[in-house]
Design a protein around this motif. Structure first.
Motif, PDB file in Angstrom:
ATOM      1  N   VAL A   1       6.532 -10.712   0.985  1.00 20.02           N
ATOM      2  CA  VAL A   1       7.731 -10.336   0.235  1.00 20.02           C
ATOM      3  C   VAL A   1       7.258  -9.766  -1.091  1.00 20.02           C
ATOM      4  CG1 VAL A   1       9.830 -11.196  -0.850  1.00 20.02           C
ATOM      5  CG2 VAL A   1       9.040 -12.181   1.314  1.00 20.02           C
ATOM      6  N   MET A   2       7.829  -8.643  -1.505  1.00 18.36           N
ATOM      7  CA  MET A   2       7.434  -8.044  -2.778  1.00 18.36           C
ATOM      8  C   MET A   2       8.290  -8.605  -3.899  1.00 18.36           C
ATOM      9  SD  MET A   2       4.911  -5.971  -2.472  1.00 18.36           S
ATOM     10  CE  MET A   2       4.927  -4.889  -3.894  1.00 18.36           C
TER      11      MET A   2
ATOM     12  N   LEU B   1       6.252   8.331  11.051  1.00 20.09           N
ATOM     13  CA  LEU B   1       5.625   7.322  10.220  1.00 20.09           C
ATOM     14  C   LEU B   1       6.698   6.643   9.376  1.00 20.09           C
ATOM     15  CD1 LEU B   1       2.746   6.378   9.175  1.00 20.09           C
ATOM     16  CD2 LEU B   1       3.083   8.026   7.349  1.00 20.09           C
ATOM     17  N   THR B   2       6.827   5.307   9.494  1.00 18.70           N
ATOM     18  CA  THR B   2       7.839   4.637   8.681  1.00 18.70           C
ATOM     19  C   THR B   2       7.225   3.793   7.568  1.00 18.70           C
ATOM     20  OG1 THR B   2       7.928   2.863  10.286  1.00 18.70           O
ATOM     21  CG2 THR B   2       9.587   4.566  10.481  1.00 18.70           C
ATOM     22  N   THR B   3       6.029   3.251   7.779  1.00 15.59           N
ATOM     23  CA  THR B   3       5.366   2.478   6.721  1.00 15.59           C
ATOM     24  C   THR B   3       3.899   2.829   6.708  1.00 15.59           C
ATOM     25  OG1 THR B   3       6.846   0.642   7.201  1.00 15.59           O
ATOM     26  CG2 THR B   3       4.944   0.153   5.823  1.00 15.59           C
ATOM     27  N   ARG B   4       3.375   3.054   5.528  1.00 10.92           N
ATOM     28  CA  ARG B   4       1.955   3.331   5.425  1.00 10.92           C
ATOM     29  C   ARG B   4       1.389   2.503   4.286  1.00 10.92           C
ATOM     30  NH1 ARG B   4      -3.115   4.107   6.997  1.00 10.92           N
ATOM     31  NH2 ARG B   4      -4.328   5.257   5.463  1.00 10.92           N
ATOM     32  N   GLU B   5       0.637   1.461   4.618  1.00  6.78           N
ATOM     33  CA  GLU B   5      -0.065   0.671   3.605  1.00  6.78           C
ATOM     34  C   GLU B   5      -1.536   0.766   3.941  1.00  6.78           C
ATOM     35  OE1 GLU B   5       1.581  -3.306   3.428  1.00  6.78           O
ATOM     36  OE2 GLU B   5       3.573  -2.512   3.792  1.00  6.78           O
ATOM     37  N   PRO B   6      -2.287   1.621   3.212  1.00  5.11           N
ATOM     38  CA  PRO B   6      -3.680   1.893   3.587  1.00  5.11           C
ATOM     39  C   PRO B   6      -4.489   0.608   3.723  1.00  5.11           C
ATOM     40  CG  PRO B   6      -2.998   3.311   1.784  1.00  5.11           C
ATOM     41  CD  PRO B   6      -1.896   2.318   1.993  1.00  5.11           C
ATOM     42  N   GLY B   7      -5.193   0.492   4.827  1.00  7.03           N
ATOM     43  CA  GLY B   7      -6.048  -0.660   5.049  1.00  7.03           C
ATOM     44  C   GLY B   7      -5.300  -1.895   5.509  1.00  7.03           C
ATOM     45  N   LEU B   8      -3.962  -1.904   5.434  1.00  6.10           N
ATOM     46  CA  LEU B   8      -3.191  -3.072   5.858  1.00  6.10           C
ATOM     47  C   LEU B   8      -2.481  -2.807   7.168  1.00  6.10           C
ATOM     48  CD1 LEU B   8      -1.475  -4.228   2.561  1.00  6.10           C
ATOM     49  CD2 LEU B   8      -3.656  -4.896   3.522  1.00  6.10           C
ATOM     50  N   ARG B   9      -1.532  -1.893   7.128  1.00  4.13           N
ATOM     51  CA  ARG B   9      -0.829  -1.582   8.363  1.00  4.13           C
ATOM     52  C   ARG B   9      -0.122  -0.239   8.244  1.00  4.13           C
ATOM     53  NH1 ARG B   9       4.566  -5.133   8.152  1.00  4.13           N
ATOM     54  NH2 ARG B   9       4.995  -4.832   5.948  1.00  4.13           N
ATOM     55  N   THR B  10       0.062   0.348   9.393  1.00  6.16           N
ATOM     56  CA  THR B  10       0.723   1.631   9.478  1.00  6.16           C
ATOM     57  C   THR B  10       1.709   1.502  10.621  1.00  6.16           C
ATOM     58  OG1 THR B  10      -1.373   2.588   8.814  1.00  6.16           O
ATOM     59  CG2 THR B  10       0.301   4.094   9.604  1.00  6.16           C
ATOM     60  N   VAL B  11       2.976   1.804  10.347  1.00  6.48           N
ATOM     61  CA  VAL B  11       4.007   1.581  11.351  1.00  6.48           C
ATOM     62  C   VAL B  11       4.579   2.912  11.823  1.00  6.48           C
ATOM     63  CG1 VAL B  11       6.206   0.465  11.840  1.00  6.48           C
ATOM     64  CG2 VAL B  11       4.563  -0.627  10.293  1.00  6.48           C
ATOM     65  N   LEU B  12       4.698   3.045  13.138  1.00 11.23           N
ATOM     66  CA  LEU B  12       5.288   4.240  13.737  1.00 11.23           C
ATOM     67  C   LEU B  12       6.534   3.851  14.521  1.00 11.23           C
ATOM     68  CD1 LEU B  12       2.147   6.054  15.206  1.00 11.23           C
ATOM     69  CD2 LEU B  12       3.268   6.481  13.032  1.00 11.23           C
TER      70      LEU B  12
ATOM     71  N   ILE C   1      -5.194   0.531  -6.115  1.00 13.69           N
ATOM     72  CA  ILE C   1      -5.628  -0.160  -4.899  1.00 13.69           C
ATOM     73  C   ILE C   1      -5.941  -1.622  -5.220  1.00 13.69           C
ATOM     74  CG2 ILE C   1      -7.346  -0.175  -3.059  1.00 13.69           C
ATOM     75  CD1 ILE C   1      -7.686   2.808  -3.467  1.00 13.69           C
ATOM     76  N   LEU C   2      -6.645  -1.836  -6.343  1.00 16.63           N
ATOM     77  CA  LEU C   2      -6.993  -3.214  -6.709  1.00 16.63           C
ATOM     78  C   LEU C   2      -5.731  -4.043  -6.965  1.00 16.63           C
ATOM     79  CD1 LEU C   2     -10.095  -2.755  -9.023  1.00 16.63           C
ATOM     80  CD2 LEU C   2     -10.031  -3.842  -6.788  1.00 16.63           C
ATOM     81  N   MET C   3      -4.751  -3.425  -7.636  1.00 13.74           N
ATOM     82  CA  MET C   3      -3.508  -4.149  -7.917  1.00 13.74           C
ATOM     83  C   MET C   3      -2.798  -4.544  -6.622  1.00 13.74           C
ATOM     84  SD  MET C   3      -3.142  -4.612 -11.086  1.00 13.74           S
ATOM     85  CE  MET C   3      -1.413  -4.876 -11.428  1.00 13.74           C
ATOM     86  N   GLU C   4      -2.865  -3.648  -5.627  1.00 11.05           N
ATOM     87  CA  GLU C   4      -2.236  -3.936  -4.341  1.00 11.05           C
ATOM     88  C   GLU C   4      -2.920  -5.095  -3.633  1.00 11.05           C
ATOM     89  OE1 GLU C   4      -1.200   0.460  -2.941  1.00 11.05           O
ATOM     90  OE2 GLU C   4      -2.407  -0.683  -1.516  1.00 11.05           O
ATOM     91  N   ARG C   5      -4.255  -5.139  -3.748  1.00 13.64           N
ATOM     92  CA  ARG C   5      -5.017  -6.092  -2.974  1.00 13.64           C
ATOM     93  C   ARG C   5      -5.186  -7.437  -3.669  1.00 13.64           C
ATOM     94  NH1 ARG C   5      -7.916  -4.478   1.319  1.00 13.64           N
ATOM     95  NH2 ARG C   5      -7.233  -2.475   2.119  1.00 13.64           N
ATOM     96  N   ALA C   6      -5.092  -7.443  -5.013  1.00 14.45           N
ATOM     97  CA  ALA C   6      -5.378  -8.667  -5.760  1.00 14.45           C
ATOM     98  C   ALA C   6      -4.489  -9.856  -5.359  1.00 14.45           C
ATOM     99  CB  ALA C   6      -5.293  -8.398  -7.255  1.00 14.45           C
TER     100      ALA C   6
ATOM    101  N   PRO D   1      -6.150  -9.074   3.841  1.00 16.31           N
ATOM    102  CA  PRO D   1      -6.180  -7.816   3.093  1.00 16.31           C
ATOM    103  C   PRO D   1      -6.344  -7.988   1.585  1.00 16.31           C
ATOM    104  CG  PRO D   1      -3.946  -8.347   3.740  1.00 16.31           C
ATOM    105  CD  PRO D   1      -4.794  -9.420   4.318  1.00 16.31           C
ATOM    106  N   GLY D   2      -7.415  -8.610   1.163  1.00 11.88           N
ATOM    107  CA  GLY D   2      -7.639  -8.824  -0.260  1.00 11.88           C
ATOM    108  C   GLY D   2      -8.724  -7.919  -0.815  1.00 11.88           C
TER     109      GLY D   2
END
Lengths: 326, 521
Positions: free
Chosen positions: A170-171, B188-199, A89-94, A271-272
């Motif tokens: 962008v990832m 459900l097509t995208t799930r990023e907890p705490g960021l966004r969830t797309v249906l 989770i931290l890596m995602e948010r950092a 979202p940090g």
């Protein structure tokens, strides 16, 4: 030099251990996570089972020791709220926090130094005085208020910039960046101004007063007497000598920018890791809180160390003093 | 550097041309998991109602209607319920829904590791009769069983087993924590907890689609001011909730709409029925005045509920006389009047109970659990002081609040209750039964209220098939609770949603946001 570094590293580890100890002794007062984790239809037995499963029934010293054991192996546990490893989770948010901090730090330093020099050179000019007055706002208004004001002006009234979030990202190999899309760059503007405004005014005021101090020195007068151009005097001689205290403050402020991004991130739903931390407090997500606090203290300790080492690089007198003293 | 920008810009241009009916919404809390059996919380179940479906579902007026079951009937004299399943239903991954999935979902949802276990306490066995018939046997006749399983969602057994998610795992998470495969109107097509969830709409859905959404994105926004700004600036189409203090301002704006209703949640005051003495009193340290029904009656008369609703709730809530709101099944319509605001009577009752000069005590209150909870408690403190009951208010965050109540650290407390089954039996079971760990009764009855007749009536209510007889018993319980003043019910919490002016949707009292009823004009 090496002995100095080793001593500082040793001290740093001690500081970290103490921070962890204090954090763990505080967690008891943040509340009880089990009510959030169990539904309305929980029984007393469920509560006790979960408490013992999470190790919450043990004294905080034991909990702390277990955390250290895990942390030493790079395992920060599993988030109570999300049920995923905290390190993931931290890596995602950092990236979100670091990009925001980098942009605000850059704005704060570049604009801060430029305005500081300007207000020092044109000490009595109208513009310089106006800048000084306006900068009081940056120092005195709380961050969340500035954030809300900016949102209302630029998002609600003018509709130029997004009111929340990071836009499209962008990832790039595990790092999500907002630098490469238009909406990502737009989304950065308001939060980075909000976050950097205090540091910007601080740096500006610091540079100004240091600069005024330096401009009074004899070598500046001699430089002028030598017929050097005003530009060379101000920037090559004066500015360079004001930078030592500025670097100390800027270094420490860089830590604050990351640590205190919490408020800006909450206002802008950025979202940090700061937002993650606020969520964790609300949910009493102890593993996330612990990992965040430890990371922030590691960062502060590291920045302090780097700042100390930079002194050696910038100020030759320190090197001489050190070797003379030992 | 340049190429990705222009590429992204090009993508955005084409995207905005395509997604005319893209719907973006914001809620305060992010659903913490995508697993419909792991966590029993409104945020999770409300969201997943768009993705997963149960045998039955609730309609716009909260009534039960067929979903994955087309019909159901009691077996024999109430030994259980027979459900006839809908044929031709497929999951989002294309596999077929049948009786095995019901059995699997029962096993999964009633597993040790599942929070939804207690829904199945009355169930003794689930039998697969044929591919499209399932018998759910209960230990005793259970008239409201179909009503109680509207949130029991069906998961595909093959999908769960193939992905190692045959049991919910709340502690470490598994495939089903981040992915979903239901039969619902949206996938459900995208799930990023705490960021966004797309249906996105599911093309193979069995029912007729009422909505015109092509893509829906949920973003959690914690800060209410940010959410309001996001709505006003058009960055989102829908926010829940709208802060009470912003309702008037939003209602005056042409660009947005405010949708108000009442939630299922009743806010009430609770008492320490069993305590020997007050804990936070300056002078009354050897007695518990609240053990006397007359003192509790005095509290009921001393609180001016209409004034609280007018000022703190800005006229958005309704007063209530019992533990459930009028929208719930089993509400006692003949007992709808709450005690009138009458400080004189309150003072007289106190004097009669032996406290002519009143007494001091401690009032515990959460400050982040219910709408404006702390302000309500402050107002109540002032009103009680008028009749001589001098409360010291101690308001705290909810994660500190429940442990305090569990350790009996209060003289009076504020509680909100939303019945998960939308039936009046629910609060009787949790709030009014004598606490009994073994039978799982009275688990939220912090004060230990106990009445033999209520305890006797509860199992009879639970197993009565005849609606008239059942209602008569519920009325009797309500009457006892009112006469004894077990709790002082105050009001039903309001529900305030905000949308863009071009959105048409349906608000349900359970505060579930049902995407399939949304139309973007």
């Amino acid at each position: 030099m090496l002995a100095f570094v080793i001593r500082r590293v040793f001290q740093s580890v001690l500081v970290l251990l103490v921070v962890g100890l204090v954090a763990f002794s505080m967690f008891r007062f943040v509340g009880d996570p089990v009510d959030n984790m169990l539904g309305q239809e929980r029984t007393q037995a469920d509560i006790e089972r979960l408490r013992s499963q999470l190790g919450l029934d043990q004294p905080f010293a034991v909990q702390y020791f277990k955390f250290l054991q895990g942390a030493a192996q790079g395992n920060f546990g599993v988030s109570y709220r999300q049920g995923r490893p905290v390190s993931d989770i931290l890596m995602e948010r950092a990236p979100a926090t670091l990009e925001l901090a980098a942009v605000s730090g850059f704005l704060a330093i570049s604009i801060g130094i430029a305005l500081g020099v300007f207000t020092a050179i044109r000490r009595n000019g109208f513009t310089a005085n106006a800048i000084m007055s306006v900068s009081l706002i940056g120092v005195s208004l709380p961050t969340f208020l500035i954030g809300i004001l900016l949102i209302y002006l630029f998002s609600v009234e003018l509709g130029w910039l997004p009111s929340f979030g990071r836009g499209e990202t962008v990832m790039i190999g595990g790092w999500s960046t907002g630098f490469l899309t238009e909406s990502g760059l737009k989304a950065l503007i308001l939060p980075s101004i909000t976050l950097g405004l205090y540091q910007m005014t601080l740096i500006m005021r610091l540079v100004r007063s240091e600069m005024l101090e330096v401009l009074r020195q004899d070598y500046i007068r001699f430089a002028r007497a030598r017929g050097l151009r005003e530009r060379a005097v101000n920037f090559r001689h004066a500015l360079k000598n004001t930078l030592v205290p500025v670097i100390t403050v800027t270094g420490l402020q860089l830590g604050s920018i990351i640590a205190f991004a919490i408020i800006t991130e909450t206002v802008f739903q950025w979202p940090g890791v700061g937002l993650l931390f606020i969520n964790a407090i609300q949910f009493v997500d102890i593993p996330v809180m612990a990992a965040y606090l430890m990371l922030i203290s590691v960062m502060f300790v590291a920045i302090n160390l780097i700042v100390d080492l930079l002194y050696f690089a910038i100020d030759p007198r320190l090197r001489v003093d050190r070797t003379a003293a030992h | 550097m340049l190429r990705p920008i222009s590429l992204a810009a090009a993508l955005m241009v084409s995207a905005s041309a395509l997604v005319a009916e893209e719907f973006r919404w914001a809620e305060t809390t992010d659903p913490q998991t995508m697993d419909p059996h792991a966590v029993n919380s409104a945020a999770v179940l409300g969201f997943l109602n768009n993705v997963y479906e149960g045998l039955v579902r609730r309609g716009k007026d909260m009534t039960i209607e067929p979903a994955l079951a087309t019909a159901w009937e009691p077996i024999g004299a109430g030994e259980g319920w027979r459900f006839t399943l809908r044929q031709g239903v497929t999951f989002h991954d294309g596999s077929t829904f049948d009786a095995q999935d019901v059995l699997f979902s029962y096993q999964r949802a009633s597993d040790e590791a599942s929070d939804t276990r207690s829904w199945f306490a009355p169930v003794s066995e689930v039998k697969v009769v044929d591919d499209y018939t399932v018998d759910i046997m209960t230990t005793a006749p259970n008239p409201i069983f179909p009503d109680s399983i509207a949130n029991w969602m069906m998961m595909d057994s093959g999908w769960a087993e193939a992905n190692n998610a045959a049991r919910p795992d709340k502690d470490n998470g598994n495939f089903a924590t981040l992915n979903a495969n239901g039969t619902g109107a949206f996938q459900l097509t995208t799930r990023e907890p705490g960021l966004r969830t797309v249906l996105e709409p599911f093309g193979g859905w069995w029912d007729e689609a009422e909505h015109n959404i092509t893509r829906a994105e949920l973003t959690p926004i914690q800060n209410p001011a940010t959410a309001v700004a996001a709505l006003l600036s058009g960055d989102v189409d829908f926010i829940n909730p709208v802060p009470i203090q912003d309702t008037a301002r939003l209602a005056a704006n042409d660009q947005v709409k405010v949708i108000q209703g009442i939630e299922a949640r009743v806010i009430m005051l609770g008492f320490p029925h069993e305590a020997e003495a007050l804990k936070y009193s300056g002078e009354t340290t050897d007695a518990n005045p609240f053990a006397d029904a007359r003192v509790r009656q005095a509290v009921a008369h001393a609180v001016n509920v209409p004034a609280v609703l007018q000022t703190i709730m800005r006229g958005n809530a309704e007063e209530v006389s019992q533990l459930v709101s009028p929208a719930m099944r089993g509400y006692s319509a003949d007992l709808a009047n709450r005690p009138a605001f009458d400080p004189e009577k309150a003072r007289a009752l106190l004097a009669e109970a032996g406290y002519p000069d009143g007494f001091s005590f401690g009032l515990k209150c959460p400050n982040d659990r219910y709408l404006n909870d702390e302000s309500v408690c402050q107002a109540i403190t002032g009103m009680l002081a008028q009749v001589g009951m001098r409360a010291t208010l101690d308001a705290m965050p909810v994660q500190n609040y429940w442990p305090e109540l569990r350790s009996d650290n209060y003289d009076m407390y504020l509680l909100g209750w939303s019945p998960g089954t939308f039936d009046a039996e629910h609060p009787v079971r949790f709030l009014a039964s004598t606490p009994n760990e073994e039978k799982k009764l009275g688990s939220w009855n912090f004060g230990g209220f106990s009445n033999a007749r209520v305890d006797e009536l509860l199992p009879m209510i639970q197993s009565e098939i005849d609606d008239g007889k059942r209602q008569a018993m519920l009325d009797e319980v309500t009457k006892i609770l009112q006469d004894e003043v077990a709790y002082v019910p105050l009001y039903v919490q309001p529900l305030v949603w905000g949308t863009q002016a071009n959105i048409v949707l349906t608000q349900r009292p359970d505060n579930f946001f049902i995407l399939r009823w949304v139309t973007v004009n």
